[in-house]
Write a protein that holds these residues in place. Structure first.
Motif, PDB file in Angstrom:
ATOM      1  N   SER A  91       3.948   5.779  -5.571  1.00 18.63           N
ATOM      2  CA  SER A  91       3.914   5.820  -7.036  1.00 18.63           C
ATOM      3  C   SER A  91       2.857   6.797  -7.539  1.00 18.63           C
ATOM      4  O   SER A  91       3.078   7.549  -8.508  1.00 18.63           O
ATOM      5  CB  SER A  91       3.633   4.407  -7.575  1.00 18.63           C
ATOM      6  OG  SER A  91       4.646   3.518  -7.161  1.00 18.63           O
ATOM      7  N   ALA A  92       1.690   6.844  -6.865  1.00 21.47           N
ATOM      8  CA  ALA A  92       0.633   7.799  -7.282  1.00 21.47           C
ATOM      9  C   ALA A  92       1.081   9.224  -7.094  1.00 21.47           C
ATOM     10  O   ALA A  92       0.847  10.097  -7.953  1.00 21.47           O
ATOM     11  CB  ALA A  92      -0.656   7.511  -6.489  1.00 21.47           C
ATOM     12  N   ARG A  93       1.786   9.496  -5.950  1.00 25.34           N
ATOM     13  CA  ARG A  93       2.262  10.868  -5.719  1.00 25.34           C
ATOM     14  C   ARG A  93       3.293  11.257  -6.763  1.00 25.34           C
ATOM     15  O   ARG A  93       3.306  12.393  -7.260  1.00 25.34           O
ATOM     16  CB  ARG A  93       2.849  10.981  -4.308  1.00 25.34           C
ATOM     17  CG  ARG A  93       1.803  11.009  -3.211  1.00 25.34           C
ATOM     18  CD  ARG A  93       2.430  11.522  -1.915  1.00 25.34           C
ATOM     19  NE  ARG A  93       3.580  10.732  -1.517  1.00 25.34           N
ATOM     20  CZ  ARG A  93       3.532   9.666  -0.741  1.00 25.34           C
ATOM     21  NH1 ARG A  93       2.350   9.249  -0.291  1.00 25.34           N
ATOM     22  NH2 ARG A  93       4.637   9.018  -0.416  1.00 25.34           N
ATOM     23  N   ASN A  94       4.174  10.370  -7.086  1.00 26.59           N
ATOM     24  CA  ASN A  94       5.204  10.692  -8.078  1.00 26.59           C
ATOM     25  C   ASN A  94       4.576  10.955  -9.461  1.00 26.59           C
ATOM     26  O   ASN A  94       4.998  11.874 -10.183  1.00 26.59           O
ATOM     27  CB  ASN A  94       6.203   9.546  -8.164  1.00 26.59           C
ATOM     28  CG  ASN A  94       7.049   9.422  -6.894  1.00 26.59           C
ATOM     29  OD1 ASN A  94       7.167  10.395  -6.149  1.00 26.59           O
ATOM     30  ND2 ASN A  94       7.606   8.250  -6.658  1.00 26.59           N
ATOM     31  N   LEU A 154       0.840  -1.212   0.000  1.00 26.66           N
ATOM     32  CA  LEU A 154       0.000   0.000   0.000  1.00 26.66           C
ATOM     33  C   LEU A 154       0.868   1.251   0.000  1.00 26.66           C
ATOM     34  O   LEU A 154       0.566   2.239  -0.690  1.00 26.66           O
ATOM     35  CB  LEU A 154      -0.936  -0.022   1.205  1.00 26.66           C
ATOM     36  CG  LEU A 154      -1.983  -1.162   1.223  1.00 26.66           C
ATOM     37  CD1 LEU A 154      -2.784  -1.126   2.522  1.00 26.66           C
ATOM     38  CD2 LEU A 154      -2.910  -1.049   0.038  1.00 26.66           C
ATOM     39  N   ARG A 155       1.936   1.243   0.787  1.00 27.90           N
ATOM     40  CA  ARG A 155       2.812   2.417   0.868  1.00 27.90           C
ATOM     41  C   ARG A 155       3.496   2.646  -0.474  1.00 27.90           C
ATOM     42  O   ARG A 155       3.612   3.782  -0.946  1.00 27.90           O
ATOM     43  CB  ARG A 155       3.859   2.220   1.966  1.00 27.90           C
ATOM     44  CG  ARG A 155       4.707   3.473   2.200  1.00 27.90           C
ATOM     45  CD  ARG A 155       5.800   3.221   3.222  1.00 27.90           C
ATOM     46  NE  ARG A 155       5.261   2.832   4.511  1.00 27.90           N
ATOM     47  CZ  ARG A 155       5.390   1.635   5.063  1.00 27.90           C
ATOM     48  NH1 ARG A 155       6.078   0.713   4.426  1.00 27.90           N
ATOM     49  NH2 ARG A 155       4.867   1.363   6.235  1.00 27.90           N
ATOM     50  N   ASP A 156       3.936   1.597  -1.117  1.00 31.17           N
ATOM     51  CA  ASP A 156       4.575   1.746  -2.425  1.00 31.17           C
ATOM     52  C   ASP A 156       3.589   2.249  -3.481  1.00 31.17           C
ATOM     53  O   ASP A 156       3.936   3.073  -4.340  1.00 31.17           O
ATOM     54  CB  ASP A 156       5.156   0.403  -2.862  1.00 31.17           C
ATOM     55  CG  ASP A 156       6.315  -0.036  -1.981  1.00 31.17           C
ATOM     56  OD1 ASP A 156       6.859   0.831  -1.260  1.00 31.17           O
ATOM     57  OD2 ASP A 156       6.676  -1.247  -1.996  1.00 31.17           O
ATOM     58  N   ALA A 157       2.342   1.771  -3.407  1.00 25.89           N
ATOM     59  CA  ALA A 157       1.339   2.252  -4.370  1.00 25.89           C
ATOM     60  C   ALA A 157       1.032   3.735  -4.191  1.00 25.89           C
ATOM     61  O   ALA A 157       0.915   4.507  -5.165  1.00 25.89           O
ATOM     62  CB  ALA A 157       0.050   1.431  -4.231  1.00 25.89           C
ATOM     63  N   ALA A 158       0.965   4.178  -2.921  1.00 28.44           N
ATOM     64  CA  ALA A 158       0.715   5.603  -2.669  1.00 28.44           C
ATOM     65  C   ALA A 158       1.869   6.459  -3.146  1.00 28.44           C
ATOM     66  O   ALA A 158       1.686   7.550  -3.715  1.00 28.44           O
ATOM     67  CB  ALA A 158       0.450   5.822  -1.174  1.00 28.44           C
TER      68      ALA A 158
END
Length: 778
Positions: free
Chosen positions: A183-186, A177-181
């Motif tokens: 990636s969305a911010r980037n 979940l942290r990695d997905a968030a």
């Protein structure tokens, strides 16, 4: 199929052939339908095969046990050599067994293999357990690695705790979940930046280079701001550093409290001897210090220490003992008289101090006794009386001829304690060689190397001496060249003390020089030494003797026997002049004729005394040279000094190194002198009347001469003259003269003549004395 006894059909014995028709058939049959005799034979054969297989299996297992025991013993001896014998008392787990048995052989003979049994038990446990165990553990067990320790097995509590961390399939983890968030911010940031760049480029007057420089400046500013910590962080880190660097005031562990300040290392304590317990101490130790005097490497020794309560008030006290710090001393638990741990007045506690040395060196340590009021140390010492050898600091073998050898013994006594010694080459000791050889062979220190000749051989190389015992080192010294030689040695004692000393000697060659001839120094020298000289006797009367004294100095530090060799000197080797103004050719035994075995006076009129003997070391010897010619002629000879009992390598071989004498002399002989040379009597005498007259006979030689009147053949007239001499013979010493009276009688008238003959011996011409006399008639 398988038979009822578990043996495959293929392994059964084939059915026996039918009996011959002439033998009655046993009508009794076994339950299987086989005749009883045949069934018994089959069972017997099977039993015998089983017994043979069991015997083979027993022999196989006995051999495996023997090999395993041999391997275990070898490993145990290696551990004893590496760690000492005391490692057996440490209680450490033993090594895995080296007994390896074939599982198939064990199973065939109905025996259980331990590894297979453990593997089967583990498999059965895994089958019955709800928790799966990996197959690797079972394989390890079957391979002989042993059961896993109980403390390494997983418990049910651990299994329950780890089961909560199982990730359910289909549910994302927190990290996902942290990695997905992130990636969305980037992605959102990238879209915003692209829109900003598009808007900025659409503005009028846009300069790409200026925009790039401004962006670079902004990036550097942001990087510097992020790298610089905030004031709050700087202040917190400063407080942390100050706290770490502040002095600590923690109380030390009471176990290591020293009576003065703190427990110091043993090296510092040994420099300052700890104080003895005060006289007013309530706990009295006995003894005041523990001293171990007799010990061996690898041994364990124990001494008791008693702590008695001497409180005059009769109060009960407590005491404890802090152990020593070195690994060589240890102590047991303090043994109290009661289970409470208190010492009543007059009672004592006991502690045993153990000493386990790894060498025979000196050891020092102490233990600390603590009471309710004070503490004091008990010194622990290990002092083995060191051996003391009366061995000189240098083993001087003295001098020896080059090519020879000499055995020198050095006796000494052990005035100290018992000790064992190894004698090694000092260079080998420095290079780490610790194994001595039965005979220590060393070369000279100036010529080391594998090809260097062995100069010293020393035995023995191992000594074990009790107090007062005597020892001896035997050194065989064999020099190979002239000059001093030495080599350093190391004598290693079992108390870790190494004594260094040297073994030395000197190689020498036979060297003799001429000091004087009749108190006159030699004329010619070579390198300051006179090795050859010419002795001229001059003219010597035949049968006379002329002697000169020769002085020789033996510069060799050893005495040696000698013999003079006599040679006939060829004319070519005679000196050119008797004035001795030129150096004569050197004498050499190779250039001279063979020596004379028995020289006769006719061929060699020279003698030397003594002809053979011994030359003392460093002393002057005198010899007498004599020339006694027998014939009047020139005589020449040579004398060469030949050492006896000296190795060939120590005898000078060059011409200048051989000591020789060149001898020459002239034998001369003079006639006896007559005065007058003739006897004339002109006055004469009457017929038949006697007439006497005298003449003198003188010996001018340096040796005596004998003379005698010889009969002559008288003529007719001389026969008429009768002559008599008084004396008619005699011996004349050198320079002596004799008066002879001649009496003549004439038996005929006229002038009578006669010639007398006087013979001279041993050398000389026959003298003639004419006699003439006038005789007148009566």
């Amino acid at each position: 199929g398988v038979a009822g006894d578990g043996v495959p059909d293929s392994e059964l014995e084939p059915e026996p052939a039918p009996l011959p028709s002439d033998r009655p058939v046993d009508t009794y049959e076994h339950a299987t339908g086989v005749p009883y005799e045949i069934a018994v034979g089959a069972i017997t054969q099977k039993l015998q095969a089983t017994l043979d297989a069991s015997a083979q299996a027993a022999k196989y297992m006995a051999e495996q046990r023997r090999q395993a025991a041999t391997t275990d013993k070898a490993m145990l001896l290696r551990k004893d050599a590496s760690y000492g014998y005391d490692h057996r008392k440490t209680g450490l787990p033993t090594d895995p067994s080296h007994l390896h048995l074939d599982a198939a052989t064990m199973r065939t003979n109905g025996l259980m293999h331990p590894h297979e049994l453990l593997a089967s038990v583990l498999s059965e446990r895994n089958r019955r357990s709800s928790v799966a165990v990996s197959a690797v553990s079972a394989a390890d067990i079957a391979a002989g690695n042993g059961m896993p320790p109980h403390y390494a097995a997983e418990t049910k509590s651990h299994l329950r705790q780890t089961s909560h961390f199982t990730v359910v399939a289909g549910i994302a983890s927190v990290r996902q979940l942290r990695d997905a968030a992130r990636s969305a911010r980037n992605e959102a940031l990238a879209r915003t930046k692209a829109a900003f760049e598009a808007t900025r480029q659409a503005e009028p007057g846009y300069d790409a280079a200026e925009a790039e420089a401004k962006d670079e400046l902004d990036r550097r500013r942001r990087a510097g701001a992020l790298a610089r910590p905030s004031p709050a962080v700087v202040e917190a880190e400063a407080r942390l550093v100050a706290t770490a660097q502040a002095p600590q005031a923690f109380r030390r562990n009471p176990r290591f409290v020293h009576p003065t300040s703190h427990r110091r290392p043993v090296a510092e304590v040994l420099a300052v001897q700890p104080a003895a317990p005060a006289g007013g101490s309530l706990i009295h130790p006995s003894p005041q210090q523990l001293i171990f005097t007799e010990y061996e490497q690898g041994g364990v020794y124990e001494m008791p220490l008693t702590l008695r309560n001497t409180d005059p008030a009769g109060l009960t006290r407590r005491v404890r003992v802090l152990p020593p710090t070195s690994p060589y001393f240890s102590m047991s638990l303090l043994s109290y008289p009661t289970a409470t741990g208190y010492l009543a007045a007059g009672m004592h506690a006991e502690v045993h101090v153990r000493f386990a040395p790894d060498s025979l060196a000196d050891f020092d340590d102490f233990l600390v006794v603590q009471t309710e009021f004070d503490s004091f140390p008990i010194p622990l010492k290990a002092r083995r009386r060191p051996p003391c050898l009366t061995l000189p600091p240098a083993l001087d073998c003295g001098c020896c001829f080059v090519g020879g050898d000499v055995m020198v013994h050095f006796d000494f006594t052990n005035e100290g304690g018992h000790g064992r010694f190894y004698l090694l080459d000092q260079h080998a000791w420095a290079n780490g060689i610790r194994k001595p050889s039965p005979v220590l062979g060393v070369a000279a220190a100036a010529r080391p190397g594998p090809g260097a000749p062995t100069v010293f051989q020393i035995t023995p190389t191992f000594l074990e001496l009790a107090p007062g015992a005597a020892g001896r080192f035997s050194v065989a010294f064999a020099p190979d060249r002239e000059g001093p030689v030495s080599h350093p040695l190391a004598l290693v004692c079992d108390n870790c003390v190494v004594k260094h000393f040297n073994v030395s000697g000197a190689g020498c060659v036979a060297s003799v020089r001429i000091e004087a001839v009749d108190n006159r120094p030699p004329r010619f020298t070579t390198d300051g030494r006179a090795m050859q000289e010419t002795v001229d006797f001059g003219q010597v009367s035949v049968h006379a003797q002329v002697s000169v004294v020769l002085a020789l100095l033996n510069t060799t530090p050893l005495p040696f026997e000698f013999e003079w060799q006599r040679h006939v000197l060829p004319e070519a080797m005679l000196p050119l002049s008797r004035s001795r103004t030129a150096v004569p050719p050197p004498l050499s035994t190779n250039a001279l004729p063979p020596p004379l075995c028995s020289a006769s006076p006719d061929t060699f009129p020279f003698t030397i005394s003594p002809l053979r003997g011994t030359l003392a070391a460093g002393e002057t010897a005198e010899f007498t040279l004599t020339h006694s010619p027998l014939v009047p002629r020139l005589a020449a000879g040579a004398l060469m000094l030949a050492p006896r009992g000296v190795p060939a390598e120590a005898v000078p071989g060059d011409e200048a190194g051989q000591l020789g004498l060149r001898l020459q002399g002239m034998g001369v002989s003079d006639d006896l002198c007559l005065d007058p040379v003739a006897l004339l009597a002109p006055g004469g005498a009457g017929l038949g009347v006697g007439l006497s007259c005298d003449f003198t006979l003188r010996n001018p030689n340096t040796s005596e001469r004998s003379w005698r009147w010889l009969p002559e053949e008288a003529d007719e007239l001389g026969g008429q003259l009768e002559v008599s001499l008084e004396p008619s013979e005699g011996v004349l010493a050198p320079g002596e003269e004799v008066h002879v009276t001649l009496t003549a009688h004439g038996h005929a008238v006229g002038t009578l003549k006669r010639t007398l003959l006087l013979g001279v011996a041993p050398a000389g011409r026959t003298l003639q004395l004419p006699v003439e006399m006038n005789v007148w008639p009566p």
